[in-house]
Design a protein around this motif. Sequence first.
Motif, PDB file in Angstrom:
ATOM      1  N   LYS A   6      25.384  -2.917 -27.774  1.00 50.65           N
ATOM      2  CA  LYS A   6      24.702  -2.079 -26.790  1.00 50.65           C
ATOM      3  C   LYS A   6      23.220  -1.978 -27.117  1.00 50.65           C
ATOM      4  O   LYS A   6      22.816  -2.098 -28.272  1.00 50.65           O
ATOM      5  CB  LYS A   6      25.287  -0.659 -26.796  1.00 50.65           C
ATOM      6  CG  LYS A   6      26.648  -0.573 -26.177  1.00 50.65           C
ATOM      7  CD  LYS A   6      27.091   0.866 -26.070  1.00 50.65           C
ATOM      8  CE  LYS A   6      28.447   0.937 -25.409  1.00 50.65           C
ATOM      9  NZ  LYS A   6      28.874   2.300 -25.183  1.00 50.65           N
ATOM     10  N   SER A   7      22.453  -1.719 -26.105  1.00 52.36           N
ATOM     11  CA  SER A   7      21.029  -1.491 -26.275  1.00 52.36           C
ATOM     12  C   SER A   7      20.807  -0.308 -27.216  1.00 52.36           C
ATOM     13  O   SER A   7      21.537   0.678 -27.178  1.00 52.36           O
ATOM     14  CB  SER A   7      20.394  -1.189 -24.913  1.00 52.36           C
ATOM     15  OG  SER A   7      19.105  -0.662 -25.090  1.00 52.36           O
ATOM     16  N   ARG A  23      26.297  -7.730 -19.771  1.00 50.61           N
ATOM     17  CA  ARG A  23      27.182  -6.946 -18.900  1.00 50.61           C
ATOM     18  C   ARG A  23      26.772  -5.487 -18.973  1.00 50.61           C
ATOM     19  O   ARG A  23      26.028  -5.067 -19.857  1.00 50.61           O
ATOM     20  CB  ARG A  23      28.643  -7.101 -19.314  1.00 50.61           C
ATOM     21  CG  ARG A  23      28.985  -6.422 -20.628  1.00 50.61           C
ATOM     22  CD  ARG A  23      30.431  -6.602 -20.998  1.00 50.61           C
ATOM     23  NE  ARG A  23      30.754  -5.842 -22.211  1.00 50.61           N
ATOM     24  CZ  ARG A  23      31.927  -5.882 -22.806  1.00 50.61           C
ATOM     25  NH1 ARG A  23      32.890  -6.653 -22.338  1.00 50.61           N
ATOM     26  NH2 ARG A  23      32.157  -5.163 -23.885  1.00 50.61           N
ATOM     27  N   GLU A  24      27.257  -4.729 -18.006  1.00 47.13           N
ATOM     28  CA  GLU A  24      27.115  -3.271 -18.047  1.00 47.13           C
ATOM     29  C   GLU A  24      28.427  -2.722 -18.571  1.00 47.13           C
ATOM     30  O   GLU A  24      29.501  -3.171 -18.163  1.00 47.13           O
ATOM     31  CB  GLU A  24      26.812  -2.712 -16.664  1.00 47.13           C
ATOM     32  CG  GLU A  24      25.421  -3.054 -16.197  1.00 47.13           C
ATOM     33  CD  GLU A  24      25.031  -2.266 -14.967  1.00 47.13           C
ATOM     34  OE1 GLU A  24      25.381  -1.071 -14.884  1.00 47.13           O
ATOM     35  OE2 GLU A  24      24.390  -2.850 -14.097  1.00 47.13           O
ATOM     36  N   SER A  25      28.349  -1.759 -19.457  1.00 46.16           N
ATOM     37  CA  SER A  25      29.567  -1.255 -20.088  1.00 46.16           C
ATOM     38  C   SER A  25      30.511  -0.591 -19.095  1.00 46.16           C
ATOM     39  O   SER A  25      31.712  -0.530 -19.346  1.00 46.16           O
ATOM     40  CB  SER A  25      29.231  -0.295 -21.229  1.00 46.16           C
ATOM     41  OG  SER A  25      28.400   0.747 -20.772  1.00 46.16           O
ATOM     42  N   ASP A  26      30.003  -0.137 -17.949  1.00 46.07           N
ATOM     43  CA  ASP A  26      30.893   0.482 -16.967  1.00 46.07           C
ATOM     44  C   ASP A  26      31.559  -0.557 -16.063  1.00 46.07           C
ATOM     45  O   ASP A  26      32.404  -0.215 -15.251  1.00 46.07           O
ATOM     46  CB  ASP A  26      30.173   1.545 -16.148  1.00 46.07           C
ATOM     47  CG  ASP A  26      29.014   1.006 -15.324  1.00 46.07           C
ATOM     48  OD1 ASP A  26      28.569  -0.129 -15.597  1.00 46.07           O
ATOM     49  OD2 ASP A  26      28.553   1.710 -14.422  1.00 46.07           O
ATOM     50  N   THR A  35      27.231   3.714 -19.358  1.00 45.24           N
ATOM     51  CA  THR A  35      26.360   2.971 -18.445  1.00 45.24           C
ATOM     52  C   THR A  35      25.255   2.298 -19.250  1.00 45.24           C
ATOM     53  O   THR A  35      24.080   2.595 -19.085  1.00 45.24           O
ATOM     54  CB  THR A  35      25.760   3.895 -17.374  1.00 45.24           C
ATOM     55  OG1 THR A  35      25.066   4.964 -18.038  1.00 45.24           O
ATOM     56  CG2 THR A  35      26.818   4.460 -16.458  1.00 45.24           C
ATOM     57  N   CYS A  36      25.649   1.408 -20.127  1.00 45.91           N
ATOM     58  CA  CYS A  36      24.721   0.734 -21.027  1.00 45.91           C
ATOM     59  C   CYS A  36      24.733  -0.764 -20.776  1.00 45.91           C
ATOM     60  O   CYS A  36      25.734  -1.330 -20.374  1.00 45.91           O
ATOM     61  CB  CYS A  36      25.133   0.963 -22.478  1.00 45.91           C
ATOM     62  SG  CYS A  36      25.348   2.693 -22.901  1.00 45.91           S
ATOM     63  N   VAL A  37      23.618  -1.390 -21.062  1.00 49.14           N
ATOM     64  CA  VAL A  37      23.556  -2.841 -21.043  1.00 49.14           C
ATOM     65  C   VAL A  37      24.062  -3.333 -22.386  1.00 49.14           C
ATOM     66  O   VAL A  37      23.688  -2.807 -23.436  1.00 49.14           O
ATOM     67  CB  VAL A  37      22.109  -3.335 -20.805  1.00 49.14           C
ATOM     68  CG1 VAL A  37      22.021  -4.837 -20.950  1.00 49.14           C
ATOM     69  CG2 VAL A  37      21.629  -2.894 -19.440  1.00 49.14           C
ATOM     70  N   GLU A  38      24.946  -4.337 -22.352  1.00 50.24           N
ATOM     71  CA  GLU A  38      25.474  -4.923 -23.573  1.00 50.24           C
ATOM     72  C   GLU A  38      25.178  -6.418 -23.579  1.00 50.24           C
ATOM     73  O   GLU A  38      25.179  -7.063 -22.527  1.00 50.24           O
ATOM     74  CB  GLU A  38      26.984  -4.708 -23.670  1.00 50.24           C
ATOM     75  CG  GLU A  38      27.378  -3.251 -23.708  1.00 50.24           C
ATOM     76  CD  GLU A  38      28.877  -3.048 -23.748  1.00 50.24           C
ATOM     77  OE1 GLU A  38      29.324  -2.215 -24.532  1.00 50.24           O
ATOM     78  OE2 GLU A  38      29.595  -3.734 -22.986  1.00 50.24           O
ATOM     79  N   SER A  73      20.458   3.051 -25.520  1.00 52.19           N
ATOM     80  CA  SER A  73      21.615   3.674 -24.877  1.00 52.19           C
ATOM     81  C   SER A  73      21.916   5.019 -25.521  1.00 52.19           C
ATOM     82  O   SER A  73      21.773   5.189 -26.730  1.00 52.19           O
ATOM     83  CB  SER A  73      22.851   2.783 -25.020  1.00 52.19           C
ATOM     84  OG  SER A  73      22.643   1.555 -24.398  1.00 52.19           O
TER      85      SER A  73
END
Length: 64
Positions: free
Chosen positions: A8-9, A33-36, A18-21, A12
């Motif tokens: 994850k960023s 991807r987005e974690s959600d 709602t994180c960018v991974e 975050s």
Amino acid sequence: MAQLVWRKSTFSEPGSDTCVELALDPTGTVHLRESDAPGVVANAAPSAVAALLVGIKSGAVPRS
């Protein structure tokens, strides 16, 4: 293919979904991807991701 290790960023919030991974595979491809929505993955070359980050940091690519 080996299991991807997602990171994850650092920006975050702890516990946020709602994180960018990002993950890097053995071929050097970057997966985003987005974690959600973990089933939706974008793939890119490292140079493309680096250019995107430079654009975001410089303000050329707006943050949403």
